[in-house]
Scaffold this motif. Structure first.
Motif, PDB file in Angstrom:
ATOM      1  N   UNK A 115      31.044  33.301  -1.481  1.00  0.00           N
ATOM      2  CA  UNK A 115      31.859  33.896  -0.734  1.00  0.00           C
ATOM      3  C   UNK A 115      31.616  35.450  -0.365  1.00  0.00           C
ATOM      4  N   UNK A 116      31.246  36.209  -1.435  1.00  0.00           N
ATOM      5  CA  UNK A 116      30.993  37.617  -1.422  1.00  0.00           C
ATOM      6  C   UNK A 116      29.845  37.685  -0.485  1.00  0.00           C
ATOM      7  N   UNK A 117      28.693  36.986  -0.665  1.00  0.00           N
ATOM      8  CA  UNK A 117      27.510  37.262   0.083  1.00  0.00           C
ATOM      9  C   UNK A 117      27.681  36.901   1.449  1.00  0.00           C
ATOM     10  N   UNK A 118      28.559  35.837   2.032  1.00  0.00           N
ATOM     11  CA  UNK A 118      28.606  35.682   3.448  1.00  0.00           C
ATOM     12  C   UNK A 118      29.882  36.372   4.008  1.00  0.00           C
ATOM     13  N   UNK A 119      30.907  36.790   3.248  1.00  0.00           N
ATOM     14  CA  UNK A 119      32.165  37.510   3.882  1.00  0.00           C
ATOM     15  C   UNK A 119      31.355  38.781   4.289  1.00  0.00           C
ATOM     16  N   UNK A 120      30.321  39.566   3.373  1.00  0.00           N
ATOM     17  CA  UNK A 120      29.828  40.822   3.795  1.00  0.00           C
ATOM     18  C   UNK A 120      29.130  40.716   5.203  1.00  0.00           C
ATOM     19  N   UNK A 121      28.589  39.704   5.270  1.00  0.00           N
ATOM     20  CA  UNK A 121      27.782  39.538   6.691  1.00  0.00           C
ATOM     21  C   UNK A 121      28.766  39.206   7.889  1.00  0.00           C
ATOM     22  N   UNK A 122      30.037  38.446   7.519  1.00  0.00           N
ATOM     23  CA  UNK A 122      30.921  37.997   8.383  1.00  0.00           C
ATOM     24  C   UNK A 122      31.571  39.478   9.047  1.00  0.00           C
ATOM     25  N   UNK A 123      31.956  40.141   8.170  1.00  0.00           N
ATOM     26  CA  UNK A 123      32.511  41.639   8.193  1.00  0.00           C
ATOM     27  C   UNK A 123      31.810  42.578   9.258  1.00  0.00           C
ATOM     28  N   UNK A 124      30.408  42.545   8.726  1.00  0.00           N
ATOM     29  CA  UNK A 124      29.457  43.071   9.645  1.00  0.00           C
ATOM     30  C   UNK A 124      29.198  42.640  10.983  1.00  0.00           C
ATOM     31  N   UNK A 125      29.409  41.475  11.126  1.00  0.00           N
ATOM     32  CA  UNK A 125      29.364  40.902  12.582  1.00  0.00           C
ATOM     33  C   UNK A 125      30.582  41.333  13.321  1.00  0.00           C
ATOM     34  N   UNK A 126      31.634  41.582  12.682  1.00  0.00           N
ATOM     35  CA  UNK A 126      33.031  41.852  13.660  1.00  0.00           C
ATOM     36  C   UNK A 126      33.113  43.119  13.521  1.00  0.00           C
ATOM     37  N   UNK A 127      32.578  44.156  13.106  1.00  0.00           N
ATOM     38  CA  UNK A 127      32.954  45.451  12.739  1.00  0.00           C
ATOM     39  C   UNK A 127      33.307  46.187  13.943  1.00  0.00           C
ATOM     40  N   UNK A 128      32.814  45.773  15.175  1.00  0.00           N
ATOM     41  CA  UNK A 128      32.994  46.293  16.598  1.00  0.00           C
ATOM     42  C   UNK A 128      33.954  45.670  17.476  1.00  0.00           C
ATOM     43  N   UNK A 131      34.890  39.635  19.200  1.00  0.00           N
ATOM     44  CA  UNK A 131      34.259  38.325  18.276  1.00  0.00           C
ATOM     45  C   UNK A 131      35.372  37.431  18.105  1.00  0.00           C
ATOM     46  N   UNK A 132      35.140  36.254  18.254  1.00  0.00           N
ATOM     47  CA  UNK A 132      35.989  35.160  17.887  1.00  0.00           C
ATOM     48  C   UNK A 132      35.204  34.465  16.482  1.00  0.00           C
ATOM     49  N   UNK A 133      35.914  34.445  15.501  1.00  0.00           N
ATOM     50  CA  UNK A 133      35.498  33.930  14.277  1.00  0.00           C
ATOM     51  C   UNK A 133      36.340  32.982  13.852  1.00  0.00           C
ATOM     52  N   UNK A 134      35.896  31.681  13.447  1.00  0.00           N
ATOM     53  CA  UNK A 134      36.548  30.490  12.799  1.00  0.00           C
ATOM     54  C   UNK A 134      36.203  30.222  11.290  1.00  0.00           C
ATOM     55  N   UNK A 135      37.149  29.930  10.554  1.00  0.00           N
ATOM     56  CA  UNK A 135      36.866  29.419   9.284  1.00  0.00           C
ATOM     57  C   UNK A 135      37.994  29.096   8.435  1.00  0.00           C
ATOM     58  N   UNK A 136      37.814  29.347   7.060  1.00  0.00           N
ATOM     59  CA  UNK A 136      39.016  29.056   6.215  1.00  0.00           C
ATOM     60  C   UNK A 136      39.720  30.301   5.827  1.00  0.00           C
ATOM     61  N   UNK A 137      39.136  31.426   5.929  1.00  0.00           N
ATOM     62  CA  UNK A 137      39.734  32.801   5.271  1.00  0.00           C
ATOM     63  C   UNK A 137      39.574  33.818   6.280  1.00  0.00           C
ATOM     64  N   UNK A 138      39.443  33.844   7.402  1.00  0.00           N
ATOM     65  CA  UNK A 138      39.080  34.880   8.242  1.00  0.00           C
ATOM     66  C   UNK A 138      40.148  35.644   8.459  1.00  0.00           C
ATOM     67  N   UNK A 139      41.428  35.095   8.602  1.00  0.00           N
ATOM     68  CA  UNK A 139      42.627  36.030   8.769  1.00  0.00           C
ATOM     69  C   UNK A 139      42.956  36.415   7.701  1.00  0.00           C
ATOM     70  N   UNK A 140      42.762  35.955   6.486  1.00  0.00           N
ATOM     71  CA  UNK A 140      43.231  36.446   5.263  1.00  0.00           C
ATOM     72  C   UNK A 140      42.435  37.367   4.471  1.00  0.00           C
ATOM     73  N   UNK A 141      41.113  37.057   4.332  1.00  0.00           N
ATOM     74  CA  UNK A 141      39.932  37.642   3.478  1.00  0.00           C
ATOM     75  C   UNK A 141      39.224  38.603   4.273  1.00  0.00           C
ATOM     76  N   UNK A 142      38.592  38.084   5.397  1.00  0.00           N
ATOM     77  CA  UNK A 142      37.321  38.396   6.113  1.00  0.00           C
ATOM     78  C   UNK A 142      38.002  39.740   7.119  1.00  0.00           C
ATOM     79  N   UNK A 143      39.050  39.305   7.922  1.00  0.00           N
ATOM     80  CA  UNK A 143      39.632  40.224   8.759  1.00  0.00           C
ATOM     81  C   UNK A 143      41.253  40.204   8.559  1.00  0.00           C
ATOM     82  N   UNK A 144      41.722  40.727   7.659  1.00  0.00           N
ATOM     83  CA  UNK A 144      43.184  40.819   7.452  1.00  0.00           C
ATOM     84  C   UNK A 144      43.988  41.491   8.571  1.00  0.00           C
TER      85      UNK A 144
END
Length: 238
Positions: A115-128, A131-144
């Motif tokens: 989760x740590x490995x992929x979450x870091x990548x996901x945060x980098x993808x959406x920093x600007x 983006x539309x991102x779907x998953x299990x914890x996008x609104x709680x952990x990746x992009x609160x």
């Protein structure tokens, strides 16, 4: 207005990816399927003998991730108009949708180092944004702090039927592909619900400020219209 982050979370096989892809295409945003990223890591573990008899060789998988041997990326497919998933440079869009991967992805996704490995990548993808991102914890952990959060659900039976139909279509198109069994698919959906909701790290749950969408009885057109309306409410774009 600056482009926003749209986080779409929810249970397995509830159509998150389909609606997220459509929304991104309609509004001109980038789409990221985080579920595909976890599936790709699961496929890696399966291919390298790290998943046997339901047991995961966590040490080996963690070592390969830390050594940079595991890479997950997306490349735009001109024919489909959507991004395909690549594992270590190989297109694996079809392989990651098979039942063997589905049956093992939740335990892999529950591992903190994955989760740590992929979450870091996901945060980098959406920093600007944009983006539309779907998953299990996008609104709680990746992009609160995502400007628009959607939590999607549907009954387990409806989701299992959708998944079964999808697998059956692939089996009919490719005689070498295994034919699905509805009971097995339903069991997989129910087991994934339990594991996703009860894991220690970033369990599946609705963010307090997320909008709930139960699409059990909605057509794709109806849910697409609903999503566009929510987007317009947040951005003021008409």
């Amino acid at each position: 207005m600056n482009k926003i982050v749209i986080a779409i979370d929810g249970h397995s096989s509830c159509g998150k990816s389909t609606m997220a892809k459509q929304l991104a295409s309609t509004i001109g945003y980038v789409y990221v399927d985080t579920g595909a990223m976890y599936r790709a890591v699961t496929l890696y573990a399966l291919r390298h003998g790290m998943l046997k008899g339901g047991k995961i060789d966590e040490a080996a998988l963690c070592r390969d991730i830390e050594d940079g041997k595991v890479s997950v990326s997306f490349q735009f497919n001109q024919q489909t108009g959507r991004p395909d998933t690549y594992l270590c440079g190989e297109r694996v869009e079809d392989e990651i949708r098979q039942m063997e991967v589905s049956n093992n992805v939740s335990p892999i996704a529950a591992l903190p180092f994955v989760r740590s490995f992929l979450t870091q990548q996901q945060k980098a993808m959406g920093k600007d944004g944009g983006i539309v991102m779907d998953g299990r914890d996008i609104g709680t952990a990746v992009f609160p702090n995502a400007e628009l959060k959607i939590f999607v659900t549907a009954s387990a039976e409806v989701r299992a039927q959708r998944r079964y139909d999808e697998l059956m279509q692939k089996a009919e198109a490719d005689p070498s592909a295994p034919k699905p069994n509805y009971a097995e698919v339903l069991k997989n959906v129910q087991e994934r619900d339990y594991i996703d909701s009860h894991r220690e790290v970033s369990p599946l749950k609705k963010a307090d400020d997320a909008l709930m969408l139960d699409n059990s009885n909605l057509t794709r057109e109806q849910q697409s219209q609903w999503l566009i309306e929510q987007f317009r409410k947040v951005t003021g774009e008409y």
